[in-house]
Design a protein around this motif. Structure first.
Motif, PDB file in Angstrom:
ATOM      1  N   TYR A 269       0.793  -1.228   0.000  1.00 37.25           N
ATOM      2  CA  TYR A 269       0.000   0.000   0.000  1.00 37.25           C
ATOM      3  C   TYR A 269       0.830   1.284   0.000  1.00 37.25           C
ATOM      4  CZ  TYR A 269      -3.917  -3.046   1.437  1.00 37.25           C
ATOM      5  OH  TYR A 269      -4.872  -4.022   1.508  1.00 37.25           O
ATOM      6  N   GLY A 270       2.123   1.207   0.299  1.00 35.76           N
ATOM      7  CA  GLY A 270       2.944   2.408   0.315  1.00 35.76           C
ATOM      8  C   GLY A 270       2.704   3.276   1.536  1.00 35.76           C
ATOM      9  N   ASN A 271       3.123   4.527   1.430  1.00 38.27           N
ATOM     10  CA  ASN A 271       3.016   5.502   2.520  1.00 38.27           C
ATOM     11  C   ASN A 271       1.683   6.247   2.388  1.00 38.27           C
ATOM     12  OD1 ASN A 271       3.242   7.575   4.348  1.00 38.27           O
ATOM     13  ND2 ASN A 271       5.015   8.531   3.397  1.00 38.27           N
ATOM     14  N   MET A 272       0.735   5.892   3.229  1.00 39.02           N
ATOM     15  CA  MET A 272      -0.614   6.462   3.164  1.00 39.02           C
ATOM     16  C   MET A 272      -0.763   7.671   4.082  1.00 39.02           C
ATOM     17  SD  MET A 272      -2.581   2.777   3.189  1.00 39.02           S
ATOM     18  CE  MET A 272      -1.455   2.107   4.433  1.00 39.02           C
ATOM     19  N   THR A 273       0.358   8.247   4.496  1.00 37.93           N
ATOM     20  CA  THR A 273       0.393   9.416   5.379  1.00 37.93           C
ATOM     21  C   THR A 273      -0.598   9.245   6.533  1.00 37.93           C
ATOM     22  OG1 THR A 273      -1.095  10.713   3.934  1.00 37.93           O
ATOM     23  CG2 THR A 273       1.280  10.901   3.552  1.00 37.93           C
ATOM     24  N   LEU A 274      -1.557  10.145   6.705  1.00 41.21           N
ATOM     25  CA  LEU A 274      -2.440  10.087   7.864  1.00 41.21           C
ATOM     26  C   LEU A 274      -3.334   8.855   7.895  1.00 41.21           C
ATOM     27  CD1 LEU A 274      -5.469  12.472   7.428  1.00 41.21           C
ATOM     28  CD2 LEU A 274      -3.744  12.253   5.660  1.00 41.21           C
ATOM     29  N   ALA A 275      -3.558   8.195   6.737  1.00 37.80           N
ATOM     30  CA  ALA A 275      -4.401   6.995   6.704  1.00 37.80           C
ATOM     31  C   ALA A 275      -3.619   5.728   7.028  1.00 37.80           C
ATOM     32  CB  ALA A 275      -5.063   6.857   5.337  1.00 37.80           C
ATOM     33  N   THR A 276      -2.304   5.836   7.126  1.00 41.84           N
ATOM     34  CA  THR A 276      -1.462   4.666   7.389  1.00 41.84           C
ATOM     35  C   THR A 276      -1.909   3.901   8.627  1.00 41.84           C
ATOM     36  OG1 THR A 276       0.487   5.649   6.339  1.00 41.84           O
ATOM     37  CG2 THR A 276       0.886   3.944   7.992  1.00 41.84           C
ATOM     38  N   TYR A 277      -2.228   4.613   9.686  1.00 39.31           N
ATOM     39  CA  TYR A 277      -2.458   4.002  10.989  1.00 39.31           C
ATOM     40  C   TYR A 277      -3.790   3.252  11.053  1.00 39.31           C
ATOM     41  CZ  TYR A 277       1.226   7.384  11.237  1.00 39.31           C
ATOM     42  OH  TYR A 277       2.364   8.095  10.947  1.00 39.31           O
ATOM     43  N   PRO A 278      -4.923   3.858  10.644  1.00 34.57           N
ATOM     44  CA  PRO A 278      -6.164   3.086  10.675  1.00 34.57           C
ATOM     45  C   PRO A 278      -6.196   1.970   9.637  1.00 34.57           C
ATOM     46  CG  PRO A 278      -6.537   5.217   9.647  1.00 34.57           C
ATOM     47  CD  PRO A 278      -5.164   5.257  10.259  1.00 34.57           C
ATOM     48  N   VAL A 279      -5.547   2.176   8.481  1.00 33.80           N
ATOM     49  CA  VAL A 279      -5.538   1.114   7.470  1.00 33.80           C
ATOM     50  C   VAL A 279      -4.798  -0.108   7.997  1.00 33.80           C
ATOM     51  CG1 VAL A 279      -4.664   0.436   5.195  1.00 33.80           C
ATOM     52  CG2 VAL A 279      -5.818   2.634   5.479  1.00 33.80           C
ATOM     53  N   ASN A 280      -3.647   0.103   8.627  1.00 30.45           N
ATOM     54  CA  ASN A 280      -2.907  -1.036   9.165  1.00 30.45           C
ATOM     55  C   ASN A 280      -3.625  -1.683  10.337  1.00 30.45           C
ATOM     56  OD1 ASN A 280      -0.299  -1.694   7.820  1.00 30.45           O
ATOM     57  ND2 ASN A 280       0.012   0.500   8.031  1.00 30.45           N
ATOM     58  N   LEU A 281      -4.254  -0.872  11.194  1.00 26.67           N
ATOM     59  CA  LEU A 281      -5.021  -1.436  12.297  1.00 26.67           C
ATOM     60  C   LEU A 281      -6.163  -2.291  11.758  1.00 26.67           C
ATOM     61  CD1 LEU A 281      -5.438  -1.603  15.360  1.00 26.67           C
ATOM     62  CD2 LEU A 281      -6.890   0.437  15.181  1.00 26.67           C
ATOM     63  N   SER A 282      -6.854  -1.788  10.740  1.00 23.02           N
ATOM     64  CA  SER A 282      -7.951  -2.530  10.129  1.00 23.02           C
ATOM     65  C   SER A 282      -7.461  -3.798   9.433  1.00 23.02           C
ATOM     66  CB  SER A 282      -8.687  -1.632   9.133  1.00 23.02           C
ATOM     67  OG  SER A 282      -9.656  -2.361   8.409  1.00 23.02           O
ATOM     68  N   HIS A 283      -6.372  -3.672   8.687  1.00 22.15           N
ATOM     69  CA  HIS A 283      -5.823  -4.786   7.918  1.00 22.15           C
ATOM     70  C   HIS A 283      -5.436  -5.957   8.820  1.00 22.15           C
ATOM     71  CE1 HIS A 283      -3.793  -6.425   4.301  1.00 22.15           C
ATOM     72  NE2 HIS A 283      -2.878  -6.862   5.144  1.00 22.15           N
ATOM     73  N   HIS A 284      -4.940  -5.648  10.029  1.00 23.16           N
ATOM     74  CA  HIS A 284      -4.429  -6.692  10.929  1.00 23.16           C
ATOM     75  C   HIS A 284      -5.334  -6.934  12.134  1.00 23.16           C
ATOM     76  CE1 HIS A 284      -0.545  -6.804   8.835  1.00 23.16           C
ATOM     77  NE2 HIS A 284      -0.532  -5.490   8.858  1.00 23.16           N
ATOM     78  N   PHE A 285      -6.459  -6.255  12.217  1.00 19.91           N
ATOM     79  CA  PHE A 285      -7.279  -6.206  13.432  1.00 19.91           C
ATOM     80  C   PHE A 285      -7.661  -7.587  13.951  1.00 19.91           C
ATOM     81  CE2 PHE A 285     -11.256  -5.155  15.807  1.00 19.91           C
ATOM     82  CZ  PHE A 285     -10.727  -4.217  16.678  1.00 19.91           C
ATOM     83  N   THR A 286      -8.061  -8.478  13.079  1.00 14.03           N
ATOM     84  CA  THR A 286      -8.563  -9.785  13.517  1.00 14.03           C
ATOM     85  C   THR A 286      -7.458 -10.812  13.743  1.00 14.03           C
ATOM     86  OG1 THR A 286      -8.923 -10.487  11.219  1.00 14.03           O
ATOM     87  CG2 THR A 286     -10.764  -9.433  12.349  1.00 14.03           C
ATOM     88  N   THR A 287      -6.213 -10.453  13.430  1.00 14.83           N
ATOM     89  CA  THR A 287      -5.119 -11.419  13.563  1.00 14.83           C
ATOM     90  C   THR A 287      -4.104 -11.040  14.647  1.00 14.83           C
ATOM     91  OG1 THR A 287      -3.862 -10.325  11.788  1.00 14.83           O
ATOM     92  CG2 THR A 287      -5.328 -12.138  11.166  1.00 14.83           C
ATOM     93  N   VAL A 288      -4.337  -9.929  15.338  1.00 12.54           N
ATOM     94  CA  VAL A 288      -3.422  -9.521  16.404  1.00 12.54           C
ATOM     95  C   VAL A 288      -3.457 -10.564  17.527  1.00 12.54           C
ATOM     96  CG1 VAL A 288      -2.965  -7.812  18.199  1.00 12.54           C
ATOM     97  CG2 VAL A 288      -3.629  -7.065  15.907  1.00 12.54           C
ATOM     98  N   ASP A 289      -2.272 -11.067  17.915  1.00  9.62           N
ATOM     99  CA  ASP A 289      -2.229 -12.095  18.961  1.00  9.62           C
ATOM    100  C   ASP A 289      -1.295 -11.727  20.112  1.00  9.62           C
ATOM    101  OD1 ASP A 289       0.186 -12.375  17.707  1.00  9.62           O
ATOM    102  OD2 ASP A 289      -0.081 -14.481  17.137  1.00  9.62           O
ATOM    103  N   THR A 290      -1.008 -10.428  20.249  1.00  6.94           N
ATOM    104  CA  THR A 290      -0.211  -9.949  21.372  1.00  6.94           C
ATOM    105  C   THR A 290      -1.131  -9.321  22.415  1.00  6.94           C
ATOM    106  OG1 THR A 290       0.155  -7.883  20.171  1.00  6.94           O
ATOM    107  CG2 THR A 290       1.887  -9.559  20.036  1.00  6.94           C
ATOM    108  N   GLU A 291      -0.578  -9.033  23.594  1.00  7.55           N
ATOM    109  CA  GLU A 291      -1.381  -8.433  24.664  1.00  7.55           C
ATOM    110  C   GLU A 291      -1.706  -6.968  24.390  1.00  7.55           C
ATOM    111  OE1 GLU A 291      -0.004  -9.485  28.800  1.00  7.55           O
ATOM    112  OE2 GLU A 291       1.684 -10.317  27.659  1.00  7.55           O
ATOM    113  N   TYR A 292      -0.828  -6.312  23.637  1.00  2.00           N
ATOM    114  CA  TYR A 292      -0.967  -4.878  23.402  1.00  2.00           C
ATOM    115  C   TYR A 292      -0.666  -4.539  21.945  1.00  2.00           C
ATOM    116  CZ  TYR A 292      -0.699  -4.504  28.506  1.00  2.00           C
ATOM    117  OH  TYR A 292      -0.919  -4.635  29.859  1.00  2.00           O
ATOM    118  N   VAL A 293      -1.178  -3.379  21.542  1.00  4.13           N
ATOM    119  CA  VAL A 293      -0.827  -2.768  20.258  1.00  4.13           C
ATOM    120  C   VAL A 293      -0.341  -1.354  20.547  1.00  4.13           C
ATOM    121  CG1 VAL A 293      -1.681  -1.892  18.045  1.00  4.13           C
ATOM    122  CG2 VAL A 293      -2.471  -4.111  18.895  1.00  4.13           C
ATOM    123  N   VAL A 294       0.776  -0.978  19.953  1.00  6.10           N
ATOM    124  CA  VAL A 294       1.252   0.400  20.006  1.00  6.10           C
ATOM    125  C   VAL A 294       1.203   0.969  18.606  1.00  6.10           C
ATOM    126  CG1 VAL A 294       3.241   1.903  20.361  1.00  6.10           C
ATOM    127  CG2 VAL A 294       2.737   0.121  22.012  1.00  6.10           C
TER     128      VAL A 294
END
Length: 334
Positions: free
Chosen positions: A292-317
């Motif tokens: 997806y490249g550098n999505m500037t301000l959209a980078t953070y929600p896009v990555n959170l959404s893209h990985h949301f259901t597969t996160v297997d750690t106790e925390y996300v930073v």
């Protein structure tokens, strides 16, 4: 017991059009070494594809798509939204921001507060913080945070940063929750570097010709992003080292180790991302840089959404960098 606020669901949307590394738009890149001996475009490594809006295509359309996906995943309806945080960059008007158009297209309630957050590139994180604090204070129930970036239309394709830029939109629903709880946040302001990263009207020079960029839809002058020599120095200096310092301080304050977190950061350069990973030591560094490249301000929600259901750690930073100059980080408990 105190109410905790968390992310109930996420969504994202990107244009269909793709640019690869050999796209002709990059033929005019300035590949000379700067005063520090660095070829700017060489800093932005690790990219394969970027998305860009087609002529006549609007980023607000993708914001609406991302928002509806977030609402569906959260099991929440439009009528439940009490506040809409976020931003459209670059906006059609100086004011109002396109976030009001998103409110209209989504059919949100008339009494839903619209809160444009102009803090590139931390807009999404700042929206999360404000939405969570409103929940915890009992001032709002469910909020929607949505941002969209159309920066490919406002980039200088002679400057090295342009090889990374991509258009995208992302969204999250925030409300009372015991999942993806916003535990804490941190912010570092370096306002002495105010002039380093700017979006403004300015003349460009290409093939010996100097001209003022024009919006093809309106025929009026268009703003262009500029990363000055100071901005480049900041990127490779205070931002490079300032981001892990801020994140590690946030983790220490909450008794969390790097190995307990999934990390999401600004993604313009694999060089910087690898440095941040080395300094923070996360269990995993989540990204979509190649796709997806550098999505500037959209980078953070896009990555959170893209990985949301597969996160297997106790925390996300999630750690953002941005104009002004500033660095922002939020800690979510999964």
């Amino acid at each position: 017991m105190p109410v905790t606020a968390g992310v109930l669901g996420c969504g994202h949307s990107l244009p269909a059009q793709t640019r690869r590394n050999d796209d002709p738009v990059y033929d005019a890149l300035d590949t000379r070494r700067n005063a520090q001996g660095v070829i700017e475009s060489a800093v932005f490594r690790g990219l394969d594809r970027r998305r860009f809006l087609a002529p006549g295509e609007r980023i607000e359309t993708h914001m609406v798509t991302a928002a509806r996906e977030a609402l569906t995943r959260a099991g929440t309806g439009e009528d439940d939204i009490e506040r809409l945080y976020g931003y459209v960059t670059v906006p059609e008007y100086a004011t109002p921001n396109g976030l009001f158009q998103v409110h209209h297209l989504l059919g949100l309630p008339g009494d839903a507060m619209v809160v444009p957050v102009n803090g590139e590139y931390s807009n999404f994180l700042l929206g999360l913080v404000h939405a969570a604090e409103a929940v915890e204070a009992g001032r709002a129930g469910t909020s929607l945070v949505v941002v969209g970036a159309n920066w490919t239309r406002h980039s200088d394709y002679t400057q090295g940063y342009s090889v990374s830029i991509s258009d995208a939109a992302g969204a999250a629903v925030v409300g009372p929750s015991d999942r993806f709880v916003l535990v804490d946040h941190a912010f570092r302001t370096l306002s002495s570097q105010y002039h380093g990263l700017t979006l403004r009207h300015r003349f460009l020079t290409l093939n010996g010709l100097t001209f003022l960029p024009v919006n093809p839809d309106t025929g009026l002058p268009s703003m262009v992003y500029d990363m000055t020599r100071t901005g480049n120095e900041d990127l490779l200096g205070v931002v490079k080292d300032g981001l892990p310092v801020l994140v590690n301080a946030l983790l220490d304050r909450n008794g969390v180790k790097g190995g307990q977190v999934s990390l999401i950061t600004h993604q313009g350069s694999r060089l910087l991302m690898d440095h941040w990973s080395d300094r923070i030591g996360p269990a995993v560094h989540l990204d979509t840089l190649a796709e997806y490249g550098n999505m500037t301000l959209a980078t953070y929600p896009v990555n959170l959404s893209h990985h949301f259901t597969t996160v297997d750690t106790e925390y996300v930073v999630i750690a953002a960098v941005g104009c002004g100059l500033h660095v922002t980080a939020v800690l979510l408990r999964v």
